[in-house]
Design a protein around this motif. Structure first.
Motif, PDB file in Angstrom:
ATOM      1  N   GLU A  29       0.843  -1.191   0.000  1.00  0.00           N
ATOM      2  CA  GLU A  29       0.000   0.000   0.000  1.00  0.00           C
ATOM      3  C   GLU A  29       0.880   1.243   0.000  1.00  0.00           C
ATOM      4  OE1 GLU A  29      -3.772  -1.741   2.555  1.00  0.00           O
ATOM      5  OE2 GLU A  29      -2.506  -0.201   3.449  1.00  0.00           O
ATOM      6  N   LYS A  30       0.332   2.291  -0.559  1.00  0.00           N
ATOM      7  CA  LYS A  30       1.060   3.555  -0.634  1.00  0.00           C
ATOM      8  C   LYS A  30       0.056   4.694  -0.483  1.00  0.00           C
ATOM      9  CE  LYS A  30       3.683   6.106  -4.109  1.00  0.00           C
ATOM     10  NZ  LYS A  30       4.319   5.990  -5.414  1.00  0.00           N
ATOM     11  N   PHE A  31       0.452   5.749   0.195  1.00  0.00           N
ATOM     12  CA  PHE A  31      -0.393   6.930   0.328  1.00  0.00           C
ATOM     13  C   PHE A  31       0.329   8.135  -0.239  1.00  0.00           C
ATOM     14  CE2 PHE A  31      -2.601   4.383   3.492  1.00  0.00           C
ATOM     15  CZ  PHE A  31      -3.916   4.761   3.304  1.00  0.00           C
ATOM     16  N   LEU A  32      -0.385   8.937  -0.979  1.00  0.00           N
ATOM     17  CA  LEU A  32       0.110  10.208  -1.466  1.00  0.00           C
ATOM     18  C   LEU A  32      -0.704  11.284  -0.757  1.00  0.00           C
ATOM     19  CD1 LEU A  32       1.831  11.878  -3.437  1.00  0.00           C
ATOM     20  CD2 LEU A  32      -0.048  11.665  -5.073  1.00  0.00           C
ATOM     21  N   LEU A  33      -0.025  12.100   0.046  1.00  0.00           N
ATOM     22  CA  LEU A  33      -0.716  13.131   0.817  1.00  0.00           C
ATOM     23  C   LEU A  33      -0.617  14.469   0.113  1.00  0.00           C
ATOM     24  CD1 LEU A  33       0.519  12.246   4.414  1.00  0.00           C
ATOM     25  CD2 LEU A  33      -1.501  11.431   3.216  1.00  0.00           C
ATOM     26  N   ARG A  34      -1.703  15.204   0.163  1.00  0.00           N
ATOM     27  CA  ARG A  34      -1.705  16.542  -0.428  1.00  0.00           C
ATOM     28  C   ARG A  34      -2.678  17.441   0.318  1.00  0.00           C
ATOM     29  NH1 ARG A  34      -6.091  16.161  -4.289  1.00  0.00           N
ATOM     30  NH2 ARG A  34      -6.680  13.986  -4.464  1.00  0.00           N
ATOM     31  N   ARG A  35      -2.468  18.733   0.165  1.00  0.00           N
ATOM     32  CA  ARG A  35      -3.316  19.721   0.841  1.00  0.00           C
ATOM     33  C   ARG A  35      -3.858  20.675  -0.207  1.00  0.00           C
ATOM     34  NH1 ARG A  35      -0.229  23.098   5.105  1.00  0.00           N
ATOM     35  NH2 ARG A  35      -0.071  24.757   3.605  1.00  0.00           N
ATOM     36  N   GLN A  73       0.121  18.795  12.550  1.00  0.00           N
ATOM     37  CA  GLN A  73      -0.241  17.375  12.559  1.00  0.00           C
ATOM     38  C   GLN A  73      -0.101  16.774  11.165  1.00  0.00           C
ATOM     39  OE1 GLN A  73      -4.168  18.097  14.228  1.00  0.00           O
ATOM     40  NE2 GLN A  73      -3.678  16.798  15.996  1.00  0.00           N
ATOM     41  N   PHE A  74      -0.566  17.496  10.146  1.00  0.00           N
ATOM     42  CA  PHE A  74      -0.481  17.003   8.772  1.00  0.00           C
ATOM     43  C   PHE A  74       0.975  16.834   8.355  1.00  0.00           C
ATOM     44  CE2 PHE A  74      -0.385  17.774   4.121  1.00  0.00           C
ATOM     45  CZ  PHE A  74      -1.158  16.703   3.725  1.00  0.00           C
ATOM     46  N   GLU A  75       1.804  17.825   8.663  1.00  0.00           N
ATOM     47  CA  GLU A  75       3.220  17.757   8.307  1.00  0.00           C
ATOM     48  C   GLU A  75       3.920  16.622   9.053  1.00  0.00           C
ATOM     49  OE1 GLU A  75       4.767  19.310   5.829  1.00  0.00           O
ATOM     50  OE2 GLU A  75       2.868  20.266   5.320  1.00  0.00           O
ATOM     51  N   ALA A  76       3.522  16.368  10.308  1.00  0.00           N
ATOM     52  CA  ALA A  76       4.106  15.265  11.079  1.00  0.00           C
ATOM     53  C   ALA A  76       3.764  13.920  10.436  1.00  0.00           C
ATOM     54  CB  ALA A  76       3.617  15.310  12.527  1.00  0.00           C
ATOM     55  N   VAL A  77       2.529  13.766   9.966  1.00  0.00           N
ATOM     56  CA  VAL A  77       2.123  12.526   9.287  1.00  0.00           C
ATOM     57  C   VAL A  77       2.921  12.367   7.993  1.00  0.00           C
ATOM     58  CG1 VAL A  77       0.213  11.366   8.108  1.00  0.00           C
ATOM     59  CG2 VAL A  77      -0.175  12.445  10.310  1.00  0.00           C
ATOM     60  N   LYS A  78       3.089  13.453   7.243  1.00  0.00           N
ATOM     61  CA  LYS A  78       3.877  13.398   6.004  1.00  0.00           C
ATOM     62  C   LYS A  78       5.318  12.984   6.283  1.00  0.00           C
ATOM     63  CE  LYS A  78       3.779  16.562   2.862  1.00  0.00           C
ATOM     64  NZ  LYS A  78       3.689  17.847   2.117  1.00  0.00           N
ATOM     65  N   MET A  79       5.911  13.543   7.332  1.00  0.00           N
ATOM     66  CA  MET A  79       7.295  13.202   7.674  1.00  0.00           C
ATOM     67  C   MET A  79       7.415  11.738   8.088  1.00  0.00           C
ATOM     68  SD  MET A  79       9.282  15.743   7.140  1.00  0.00           S
ATOM     69  CE  MET A  79      10.706  15.368   8.111  1.00  0.00           C
ATOM     70  N   LYS A  80       6.451  11.252   8.875  1.00  0.00           N
ATOM     71  CA  LYS A  80       6.476   9.856   9.305  1.00  0.00           C
ATOM     72  C   LYS A  80       6.345   8.919   8.109  1.00  0.00           C
ATOM     73  CE  LYS A  80       4.546   6.809  12.784  1.00  0.00           C
ATOM     74  NZ  LYS A  80       3.650   6.689  13.930  1.00  0.00           N
ATOM     75  N   LEU A  81       5.480   9.285   7.174  1.00  0.00           N
ATOM     76  CA  LEU A  81       5.285   8.486   5.967  1.00  0.00           C
ATOM     77  C   LEU A  81       6.564   8.458   5.130  1.00  0.00           C
ATOM     78  CD1 LEU A  81       3.004   6.909   4.529  1.00  0.00           C
ATOM     79  CD2 LEU A  81       2.479   9.006   3.297  1.00  0.00           C
ATOM     80  N   ALA A  82       7.213   9.596   4.975  1.00  0.00           N
ATOM     81  CA  ALA A  82       8.465   9.658   4.215  1.00  0.00           C
ATOM     82  C   ALA A  82       9.551   8.830   4.886  1.00  0.00           C
ATOM     83  CB  ALA A  82       8.914  11.110   4.071  1.00  0.00           C
ATOM     84  N   ASP A  83       9.598   8.858   6.200  1.00  0.00           N
ATOM     85  CA  ASP A  83      10.577   8.064   6.942  1.00  0.00           C
ATOM     86  C   ASP A  83      10.320   6.574   6.754  1.00  0.00           C
ATOM     87  OD1 ASP A  83      12.802   7.832   8.765  1.00  0.00           O
ATOM     88  OD2 ASP A  83      11.349   7.248  10.315  1.00  0.00           O
ATOM     89  N   GLN A  84       9.053   6.161   6.810  1.00  0.00           N
ATOM     90  CA  GLN A  84       8.698   4.750   6.583  1.00  0.00           C
ATOM     91  C   GLN A  84       9.073   4.332   5.169  1.00  0.00           C
ATOM     92  OE1 GLN A  84       4.511   4.396   7.323  1.00  0.00           O
ATOM     93  NE2 GLN A  84       4.765   4.067   9.516  1.00  0.00           N
ATOM     94  N   ASP A  85       8.789   5.184   4.194  1.00  0.00           N
ATOM     95  CA  ASP A  85       9.114   4.868   2.793  1.00  0.00           C
ATOM     96  C   ASP A  85      10.602   4.624   2.616  1.00  0.00           C
ATOM     97  OD1 ASP A  85       6.535   4.946   1.814  1.00  0.00           O
ATOM     98  OD2 ASP A  85       6.693   6.984   1.024  1.00  0.00           O
ATOM     99  N   ALA A  86      11.402   5.429   3.282  1.00  0.00           N
ATOM    100  CA  ALA A  86      12.857   5.296   3.153  1.00  0.00           C
ATOM    101  C   ALA A  86      13.366   3.992   3.760  1.00  0.00           C
ATOM    102  CB  ALA A  86      13.537   6.484   3.827  1.00  0.00           C
ATOM    103  N   LYS A  87      12.662   3.456   4.752  1.00  0.00           N
ATOM    104  CA  LYS A  87      13.116   2.254   5.452  1.00  0.00           C
ATOM    105  C   LYS A  87      12.479   0.957   4.947  1.00  0.00           C
ATOM    106  CE  LYS A  87      14.098   4.738   9.698  1.00  0.00           C
ATOM    107  NZ  LYS A  87      13.688   5.008  11.062  1.00  0.00           N
ATOM    108  N   TRP A  88      11.344   1.058   4.249  1.00  0.00           N
ATOM    109  CA  TRP A  88      10.621  -0.142   3.841  1.00  0.00           C
ATOM    110  C   TRP A  88      11.322  -0.843   2.687  1.00  0.00           C
ATOM    111  CZ3 TRP A  88       4.643  -0.496   3.928  1.00  0.00           C
ATOM    112  CH2 TRP A  88       4.204  -0.286   5.221  1.00  0.00           C
ATOM    113  N   PRO A  89      11.384  -2.182   2.738  1.00  0.00           N
ATOM    114  CA  PRO A  89      11.973  -2.928   1.612  1.00  0.00           C
ATOM    115  C   PRO A  89      10.991  -3.102   0.449  1.00  0.00           C
ATOM    116  CG  PRO A  89      11.292  -4.452   3.313  1.00  0.00           C
ATOM    117  CD  PRO A  89      11.025  -3.051   3.845  1.00  0.00           C
ATOM    118  N   TYR A  90       9.732  -2.678   0.656  1.00  0.00           N
ATOM    119  CA  TYR A  90       8.706  -2.866  -0.362  1.00  0.00           C
ATOM    120  C   TYR A  90       8.782  -1.752  -1.399  1.00  0.00           C
ATOM    121  CZ  TYR A  90       7.101  -5.691   3.473  1.00  0.00           C
ATOM    122  OH  TYR A  90       7.031  -6.586   4.484  1.00  0.00           O
ATOM    123  N   PRO A  91       8.318  -2.022  -2.608  1.00  0.00           N
ATOM    124  CA  PRO A  91       8.341  -0.974  -3.642  1.00  0.00           C
ATOM    125  C   PRO A  91       7.460   0.205  -3.237  1.00  0.00           C
ATOM    126  CG  PRO A  91       7.525  -3.074  -4.530  1.00  0.00           C
ATOM    127  CD  PRO A  91       7.751  -3.265  -3.071  1.00  0.00           C
TER     128      PRO A  91
END
Length: 92
Positions: A29-35, A73-91
């Motif tokens: 799964e992947k999420f693209l966040l936008r405002r 809060q929104f920016e914190a979620v975006k940062m957490k998501l980017a951090d997870q993306d960098a660490k995940w072995p999944y595409p």
């Protein structure tokens, strides 16, 4: 008028559900966040990679009002998501 393809539904959810959906994503799964400041919503486009394919497909869009989440809060979620993306072995 002719339409091709399918229309992806947008679900209105509250701020807590928005954060929970994004932070609770699973492998494939992947999420693209936008405002959108003009309409006053935060959006999370949810993409899923079917098991037999190698391309993400848009499954659904979630949105919450900017009254439900602060910018911080929104920016914190975006940062957490980017951090997870960098660490995940999944595409991603």
């Amino acid at each position: 008028m002719c339409f091709t393809g399918c229309i992806t539904p947008t679900a209105d959810i509250n701020g807590a559900e928005f954060v929970q959906k994004v932070e609770g994503r699973k492998p494939g799964e992947k999420f693209l966040l936008r405002r959108d400041n003009q309409d006053g919503y935060y959006y999370a486009d949810w993409f899923v990679m079917p098991p037999t394919q190698s391309v993400f497909k848009l499954k659904q869009t979630f949105r919450t009002s900017t009254n439900e989440l602060t910018v911080e809060q929104f920016e914190a979620v975006k940062m957490k998501l980017a951090d997870q993306d960098a660490k995940w072995p999944y595409p991603h």
